[in-house]
Design a protein around this motif. Structure first.
Motif, short mmCIF file in Angstrom:
data_model
loop_
_atom_site.label_atom_id
_atom_site.label_comp_id
_atom_site.label_asym_id
_atom_site.label_seq_id
_atom_site.Cartn_x
_atom_site.Cartn_y
_atom_site.Cartn_z
N ASP A 188 -7.72 -0.08 10.60
CA ASP A 188 -6.27 0.28 9.72
C ASP A 188 -5.92 -0.87 8.68
OD1 ASP A 188 -3.84 0.92 8.90
OD2 ASP A 188 -2.96 1.29 10.75
N THR A 229 -4.01 -0.50 6.06
CA THR A 229 -3.01 0.39 5.25
C THR A 229 -2.20 -0.96 4.40
OG1 THR A 229 -2.84 2.09 6.85
CG2 THR A 229 -1.06 1.79 5.14
N SER A 230 -1.65 -1.76 5.12
CA SER A 230 -1.08 -2.68 4.24
C SER A 230 -1.78 -4.09 4.00
CB SER A 230 0.34 -3.23 5.38
OG SER A 230 -0.39 -3.91 6.72
N THR A 256 -7.10 -3.22 13.37
CA THR A 256 -5.88 -3.19 12.58
C THR A 256 -6.02 -4.54 11.57
OG1 THR A 256 -4.48 -1.64 13.96
CG2 THR A 256 -3.46 -2.94 12.14
N THR A 316 1.45 -4.55 10.24
CA THR A 316 2.87 -4.55 9.37
C THR A 316 4.34 -4.79 10.23
OG1 THR A 316 1.39 -2.96 8.24
CG2 THR A 316 3.58 -3.36 7.33
N GLY A 349 -1.28 10.74 4.23
CA GLY A 349 -1.12 9.12 4.80
C GLY A 349 -1.96 8.76 5.78
N THR A 350 -1.96 7.66 6.17
CA THR A 350 -2.74 7.07 7.19
C THR A 350 -2.33 7.69 8.52
OG1 THR A 350 -2.60 4.79 6.36
CG2 THR A 350 -2.72 4.93 8.78
N THR A 351 -1.24 8.08 8.85
CA THR A 351 -0.78 8.85 10.20
C THR A 351 -1.71 9.95 10.28
OG1 THR A 351 1.34 7.98 10.06
CG2 THR A 351 1.29 9.69 11.43
N ALA A 392 -3.19 3.60 2.92
CA ALA A 392 -2.30 4.62 2.19
C ALA A 392 -1.92 3.59 0.94
CB ALA A 392 -1.06 4.93 3.01
N PHE A 436 2.06 -0.14 14.78
CA PHE A 436 1.06 0.65 14.30
C PHE A 436 0.17 0.93 14.78
CE2 PHE A 436 4.09 -0.40 10.54
CZ PHE A 436 4.35 0.75 10.19
N GLN A 492 0.94 3.15 -0.49
CA GLN A 492 2.16 2.39 -0.69
C GLN A 492 2.68 1.10 -0.44
OE1 GLN A 492 1.39 4.55 1.65
NE2 GLN A 492 2.55 4.62 3.42
N LYS A 493 1.50 0.54 -0.09
CA LYS A 493 1.58 -1.05 0.13
C LYS A 493 0.95 -2.06 -0.93
CE LYS A 493 2.89 0.77 4.33
NZ LYS A 493 2.80 0.66 5.67
N TRP A 499 -5.15 8.98 11.31
CA TRP A 499 -5.36 8.85 12.61
C TRP A 499 -5.52 10.11 13.31
CZ3 TRP A 499 -0.12 5.49 12.88
CH2 TRP A 499 -0.42 4.46 12.54
N ASN A 504 -4.13 -5.71 9.41
CA ASN A 504 -2.71 -6.47 9.27
C ASN A 504 -1.68 -5.73 9.83
OD1 ASN A 504 -0.91 -8.53 7.78
ND2 ASN A 504 0.12 -6.41 7.35
#
Ligand SMILES: *Cc1c(COP(=O)(O)O)cnc(C)c1O
Length: 380
Positions: free
Chosen positions: A178, A180-181, A147, A151, A80-82, A199, A105, A201-202, A85, A149
């Motif tokens: 980033d 991700t969302s 970033t 989140t 995932g994104t974490t 990632a 985030f 899941q968004k 990073w 968005n």
């Protein structure tokens, strides 16, 4: 305050009650698609054609959705994104990064860069929750961390290279975003980034555990140069290893096959309906419904003051003190309308509503009507 359960009238309810910001609504059609390949794809080797073909579909789907220039590459890996990073602190940042920190985030990546012993302390530009700072061109920065968005607060910012910054080809810093969302729900121009990572899941309505990074030639060059420099990098966080595997439509270690399939199905759905302009327009429509409702409400208002900063994929709405947002979210949950709670660490009397492409704008409208009903019932 009433003690008997509040039952929402069925005609008010959304068709689908999932408004979480991640994991987020998965369309049932994606799951049916997975069922179709339950015995030919699930439970088969990730080094063989059936799985590699799905990874290939994902990589090509990303190219198409974002209209990537020919020389950009799509990388993927686990964690995932974490995890991305951490990988970026090893394989993307050469010496010093600059971070715009305006929520949970964006602050986490800054913290990861600060903790990395092989890097100089990052430049961190902060702004209060509900706003975002502008990036600042700086000669000693080799990676600008943006970033798209945030989140946790519902703030979106345009992806742009910092004004006055040199391009990476002229010795300037990379722009790493980033997304991700944001990715898949907000518009973006690939010319403005070097690494746009996410990632599934968004907006992509799949499960977590994977990262995807859209990389410019400058980012690929950076990854290769750091790998050749002798820096010691843990293999699972080495973007050069991820690059080499991605080029063969595979991940370094075993991926979650169901996630990959759900993601591929969502990409196909987005592309079949018209691509990023279609998904972004759908998110625009949901956001217009949510923020217009909040602005016109006598007990709710958009948390983000500047309308230009209000996210079209994750909306945050403050409620007046008399209406307890936690109680509203609880009643909604009892009625099958879930995950409207605010980001816990923000600590506001607030609802947070995902408006990812999978979420029907009509359901956002239904949710607003449900909140009105619950607020009224709680006041009795
Ligand atoms: C969800 C989210 C993350 C964390 O993603 P994981 O895959 O859980 O590591 C990071 N950044 C943003 C902007 C997010 O929305």
């Amino acid at each position: 305050m009433t003690t008997s359960p509040i039952k929402l009238p069925p005609e008010l309810l959304p068709n689908d009650g999932r408004f979480g910001s991640g994991p987020s609504k998965v369309r049932p059609e994606q799951v049916s698609g997975l069922l179709d390949v339950a015995t030919t794809y699930l439970g088969t080797s990730h080094r063989q054609k059936p799985v590699k073909a799905v990874v290939g579909r994902v990589r090509q789907g990303m190219r198409d959705l974002f209209s990537l220039p020919e020389d950009y590459e799509v990388l993927l890996g686990n964690g995932g994104t974490t995890a991305f990073w951490d990988a970026a602190t090893f394989s993307l940042i050469e010496s010093q990064s600059q971070h715009l920190s305006f929520g949970e985030f964006s602050s986490k990546f800054a913290a990861a860069a600060k903790a990395a012993p092989h890097l100089k302390d990052p430049q961190v530009i902060e702004s209060p929750p509900g706003t975002h700072p502008p990036p600042e061109a700086a000669d000693d920065v080799d990676c600008y961390a943006l970033t798209h968005n945030e989140t946790s607060t519902g703030v979106a910012m345009e992806v742009r290279r910092p004004a006055g910054a040199r391009l990476p080809a002229d010795g300037g810093g990379l722009v790493a975003v980033d997304a991700t969302s944001a990715a898949g729900g907000l518009r973006v121009d690939p010319a403005e980034f070097d690494a746009y990572y996410l990632a599934p899941q968004k907006c992509f309505a799949a499960d977590g555990g994977l990262w995807i990074a859209l990389c410019s030639p400058a980012a690929v060059e950076r990854i290769e140069r750091i790998a050749a420099s002798g820096r010691r990098v843990p293999a699972s966080l080495d973007l050069k290893i991820a690059l080499d595997n991605s080029r063969q439509d595979q991940t370094y270690n075993t991926p979650a096959l169901a996630t990959l399939y759900l993601l591929a199905e969502q990409l196909d759905w987005m592309l079949a309906n018209g691509g990023l302009e279609w998904t972004a327009s759908r998110c625009d429509r949901s956001a217009e419904i949510l923020y217009t409702w909040a602005e016109q409400s006598d007990f709710a208002r958009p948390f983000v003051e500047d309308p230009r900063d209000r996210s079209h994929v994750v909306g945050t709405v403050d409620l007046v003190d008399d209406v307890d947002a936690a109680a509203v979210a609880r009643v909604l949950r009892e009625n099958g309308v879930v995950d409207t709670e605010p980001y816990r660490k923000l600590g506001r009397n607030q609802l947070r509503i995902a408006m990812f492409p999978a979420i029907d704008p009509e359901d956002v409208a239904a949710l607003c009507a449900c909140v009105n009903h619950v607020a009224g019932a709680l006041a009795v």
